[in-house]
Write a protein that holds these residues in place. Sequence first.
Motif, PDB file in Angstrom:
ATOM      1  N   TYR A   1       0.817  -1.208   0.000  1.00 20.29           N
ATOM      2  CA  TYR A   1       0.000   0.000   0.000  1.00 20.29           C
ATOM      3  C   TYR A   1       0.851   1.257   0.000  1.00 20.29           C
ATOM      4  N   THR A   2       2.052   1.192   0.586  1.00 19.15           N
ATOM      5  CA  THR A   2       2.923   2.369   0.638  1.00 19.15           C
ATOM      6  C   THR A   2       4.201   2.110  -0.142  1.00 19.15           C
ATOM      7  N   ARG A   3       4.702   3.136  -0.789  1.00 18.58           N
ATOM      8  CA  ARG A   3       5.907   3.008  -1.606  1.00 18.58           C
ATOM      9  C   ARG A   3       7.125   2.688  -0.736  1.00 18.58           C
ATOM     10  N   ASN A   4       7.186   3.274   0.444  1.00 14.99           N
ATOM     11  CA  ASN A   4       8.321   3.041   1.330  1.00 14.99           C
ATOM     12  C   ASN A   4       8.439   1.553   1.689  1.00 14.99           C
ATOM     13  N   ASP A   5       7.321   0.916   1.997  1.00 17.62           N
ATOM     14  CA  ASP A   5       7.353  -0.514   2.308  1.00 17.62           C
ATOM     15  C   ASP A   5       7.817  -1.323   1.098  1.00 17.62           C
ATOM     16  N   ALA A   6       7.343  -0.942  -0.079  1.00 20.88           N
ATOM     17  CA  ALA A   6       7.739  -1.649  -1.299  1.00 20.88           C
ATOM     18  C   ALA A   6       9.232  -1.485  -1.563  1.00 20.88           C
ATOM     19  N   GLN A   7       9.756  -0.286  -1.370  1.00 22.20           N
ATOM     20  CA  GLN A   7      11.182  -0.054  -1.601  1.00 22.20           C
ATOM     21  C   GLN A   7      12.038  -0.802  -0.579  1.00 22.20           C
ATOM     22  N   ASN A   8      11.593  -0.843   0.673  1.00 20.54           N
ATOM     23  CA  ASN A   8      12.338  -1.592   1.689  1.00 20.54           C
ATOM     24  C   ASN A   8      12.387  -3.077   1.338  1.00 20.54           C
ATOM     25  N   HIS A   9      11.279  -3.622   0.861  1.00 14.28           N
ATOM     26  CA  HIS A   9      11.252  -5.028   0.462  1.00 14.28           C
ATOM     27  C   HIS A   9      12.111  -5.254  -0.790  1.00 14.28           C
ATOM     28  N   ALA A  10      12.060  -4.316  -1.735  1.00 15.10           N
ATOM     29  CA  ALA A  10      12.809  -4.456  -2.979  1.00 15.10           C
ATOM     30  C   ALA A  10      14.314  -4.443  -2.747  1.00 15.10           C
ATOM     31  N   ASN A  11      14.771  -3.824  -1.673  1.00 18.33           N
ATOM     32  CA  ASN A  11      16.209  -3.807  -1.372  1.00 18.33           C
ATOM     33  C   ASN A  11      16.765  -5.200  -1.138  1.00 18.33           C
ATOM     34  N   SER A  12      15.917  -6.147  -0.794  1.00 14.78           N
ATOM     35  CA  SER A  12      16.374  -7.515  -0.556  1.00 14.78           C
ATOM     36  C   SER A  12      16.296  -8.381  -1.814  1.00 14.78           C
ATOM     37  N   LEU A  13      15.878  -7.805  -2.934  1.00 15.41           N
ATOM     38  CA  LEU A  13      15.685  -8.562  -4.180  1.00 15.41           C
ATOM     39  C   LEU A  13      16.788  -8.252  -5.180  1.00 15.41           C
ATOM     40  N   PRO A  14      17.070  -9.187  -6.103  1.00 17.14           N
ATOM     41  CA  PRO A  14      18.062  -8.907  -7.149  1.00 17.14           C
ATOM     42  C   PRO A  14      17.605  -7.769  -8.080  1.00 17.14           C
ATOM     43  N   ASN A  15      16.331  -7.742  -8.409  1.00 20.38           N
ATOM     44  CA  ASN A  15      15.761  -6.678  -9.232  1.00 20.38           C
ATOM     45  C   ASN A  15      15.033  -5.735  -8.273  1.00 20.38           C
ATOM     46  N   ARG A  16      15.551  -4.546  -8.077  1.00 22.74           N
ATOM     47  CA  ARG A  16      15.034  -3.628  -7.056  1.00 22.74           C
ATOM     48  C   ARG A  16      13.975  -2.660  -7.575  1.00 22.74           C
ATOM     49  N   GLU A  17      13.424  -2.946  -8.728  1.00 24.59           N
ATOM     50  CA  GLU A  17      12.417  -2.047  -9.284  1.00 24.59           C
ATOM     51  C   GLU A  17      11.093  -2.174  -8.543  1.00 24.59           C
ATOM     52  N   VAL A  18      10.395  -1.045  -8.449  1.00 23.07           N
ATOM     53  CA  VAL A  18       9.068  -1.008  -7.852  1.00 23.07           C
ATOM     54  C   VAL A  18       8.129  -0.376  -8.869  1.00 23.07           C
ATOM     55  N   TYR A  19       7.068  -1.087  -9.212  1.00 22.54           N
ATOM     56  CA  TYR A  19       6.071  -0.603 -10.156  1.00 22.54           C
ATOM     57  C   TYR A  19       4.929   0.018  -9.345  1.00 22.54           C
ATOM     58  N   SER A  20       4.650   1.284  -9.584  1.00 22.75           N
ATOM     59  CA  SER A  20       3.589   1.978  -8.845  1.00 22.75           C
ATOM     60  C   SER A  20       2.490   2.417  -9.789  1.00 22.75           C
ATOM     61  N   THR A  21       1.261   2.321  -9.326  1.00 21.79           N
ATOM     62  CA  THR A  21       0.119   2.803 -10.093  1.00 21.79           C
ATOM     63  C   THR A  21      -0.974   3.230  -9.130  1.00 21.79           C
ATOM     64  N   ASN A  22      -1.876   4.053  -9.655  1.00 22.48           N
ATOM     65  CA  ASN A  22      -3.026   4.425  -8.831  1.00 22.48           C
ATOM     66  C   ASN A  22      -4.299   4.069  -9.585  1.00 22.48           C
TER      67      ASN A  22
END
Length: 118
Positions: free
Chosen positions: A47-68
């Motif tokens: 739901y929040t971009r910050n949570d998605a970015q924190n989770h993405a830091n642990s992944l090989p591909n750190r991209e976060v796709y956002s939409t509304n």
Amino acid sequence: MAKKTKETEKSTATVAAKAAARIAEETLRLNPDINEVHVTSDGTAFYTRNDAQNHANSLPNREVYSTNRRIAALKAAVAKSKADTAEPAAPSDTEPEVDELTGEAVNDTDNEPANTDE
């Protein structure tokens, strides 16, 4: 190991973005109370971009796709309008088929003489 070219990176990013868009669309459909969603490359929705970015830091591909919701609705409307457009009609059985190069009617009969040596 093969080198990654910009073309292969684009195709991978495109596939990941399409998958993330489907997940985001489904998440928005199932949760009418939220207005935006952020999806990481492993398909986890936040739901929040910050949570998605924190989770993405642990992944090989750190991209976060956002939409509304507004963007998702616009993309769905565009896809629906493309699907609703009429495809060119196939030539009917009564109209003769026309060669595109010469503009002449195409002969459906066989031009070769019948084999009478039987």
